[in-house]
Design an enzyme around this catalytic site. Structure first.
Site, mmCIF file in Angstrom:
data_model
loop_
_atom_site.group_PDB
_atom_site.id
_atom_site.type_symbol
_atom_site.label_atom_id
_atom_site.label_comp_id
_atom_site.label_asym_id
_atom_site.label_seq_id
_atom_site.Cartn_x
_atom_site.Cartn_y
_atom_site.Cartn_z
ATOM 1 N N SER A 152 -57.669 37.122 79.107
ATOM 2 C CA SER A 152 -58.139 35.878 78.511
ATOM 3 C C SER A 152 -57.971 34.802 79.561
ATOM 4 C CB SER A 152 -57.306 35.510 77.268
ATOM 5 O OG SER A 152 -57.559 34.182 76.854
ATOM 6 N N TYR A 165 -49.647 33.688 72.106
ATOM 7 C CA TYR A 165 -50.879 34.263 72.646
ATOM 8 C C TYR A 165 -50.870 34.199 74.172
ATOM 9 C CZ TYR A 165 -55.836 35.354 73.122
ATOM 10 O OH TYR A 165 -57.034 35.947 73.460
ATOM 11 N N THR A 200 -66.804 35.660 68.899
ATOM 12 C CA THR A 200 -66.549 36.879 68.129
ATOM 13 C C THR A 200 -65.888 36.615 66.785
ATOM 14 O OG1 THR A 200 -64.382 37.167 69.151
ATOM 15 C CG2 THR A 200 -66.270 38.212 70.245
#
Length: 289
Positions: A152, A165, A200
């Site tokens: 990412s 994250y 997404t």
């Protein structure tokens, strides 16, 4: 394999037709799009996810043959290693692994519990590590093979409000880079994908700290989703091409390369215009109304 033979294997493009690619997180999002792209290219697929219904819906859309689906919790180490043996038995030529499984977590350090942060690390990091370790023996038996990990841009630069994250993605990046160096003299190459803002729906399907007002979390997730610009099918084509070409590092999305460059230098001040949309996306404290 000789040094010259190893070098040639590392330069060799993958021919996915009739050979197996393993995809984690295949039931939805980026994993499903990667599966569709590989199916169009004639690959055999081993599709992994916790969502049995999603896997069934995906396979109904695929036109190729020889695909298998596997319902698995990637945080269960024993189950993952048992599954690797099952995949090897039904797929004698595993030449690619693409790890798309992962989740998201909203919340700042005061809102998050240790259990919530550990959960995301288990999913994003250890789920990636154990399936990679489990399938490496099979991949080493191929003339050429490649591991692709989806990282990412938050594995390049870490914003506030996304601590678990970012931690997990920085860890996946470190695992990927270290593994690539470990396997330098082998037939297996390793690459990292750094997507920025693929549409997404991951942020909507992700979790948020239980301490956050659900309406506030929904607002932050919507602000984050509004920053996404890349179509999933376009990203999937780039991911598959990076796998076929066995690239070590691939940026996807218009924000990815600027973030990569800026992360190497002094970050812009908090008031910079480019930070304003992100501030809305990480705001999990301002009440609604």
């Amino acid at each position: 394999m000789t040094t010259r033979g190893t070098d040639m294997a590392r330069m060799q493009r993958l021919d996915v037709r009739g050979r197996t690619s393993v995809i984690t997180g295949a039931a939805s999002g980026m994993g499903a799009e990667v599966a569709r792209e590989l199916d169009r290219r004639g690959a055999r697929l081993a599709l992994l996810d916790r969502n049995a219904d999603g896997l069934a819906a995906l396979t109904a859309d695929l036109t190729g043959t020889g695909h298998t689906t596997h319902v698995i919790d990637l945080t269960d180490d024993d189950a993952v290693f048992a599954l690797a043996a099952e995949i090897e038995a039904s797929h004698p030529h595993v030449q690619a692994l693409i790890t798309c499984a992962g989740s998201s977590m909203l919340g700042d350090i005061d809102q998050l519990t240790m259990a919530e942060m550990r959960w995301l690390m288990d999913v994003n990091l250890w789920g990636t590590v154990n399936i990679t370790k489990a399938l490496l023996p099979a991949m080493r038996r191929e003339p050429a093979a490649h591991v692709t990990h989806l990282v990412s841009i938050y594995g390049l630069a870490a914003p506030a409000g996304r601590i678990p994250y970012a931690m997990s993605k920085f860890a996946v990046r470190g695992f990927t880079e270290s593994l690539r160096h470990e396997l330098e003299r082998t037939n297996v190459t390793v690459g990292a994908i750094y997507p920025a803002g693929v549409k997404t729906g991951i942020i909507g399907r992700g979790r948020y700290a239980e301490a956050i007002d659900p309406a506030v979390a929904e607002r932050a997730a919507a602000a984050q989703a509004a920053m996404y610009h890349t179509e999933p099918a376009d990203a999937a084509a780039r991911i598959v091409e990076a796998t076929v070409r066995r690239r070590p590092r691939t940026m996807i999305g218009r924000e990815a390369r600027p973030v990569d460059v800026r992360s190497r230098h002094t970050p812009p001040p908090d008031g910079a215009p480019k930070r304003r949309p992100l501030r809305a996306a990480i705001d999990t404290t301002t009440p609604i109304g």
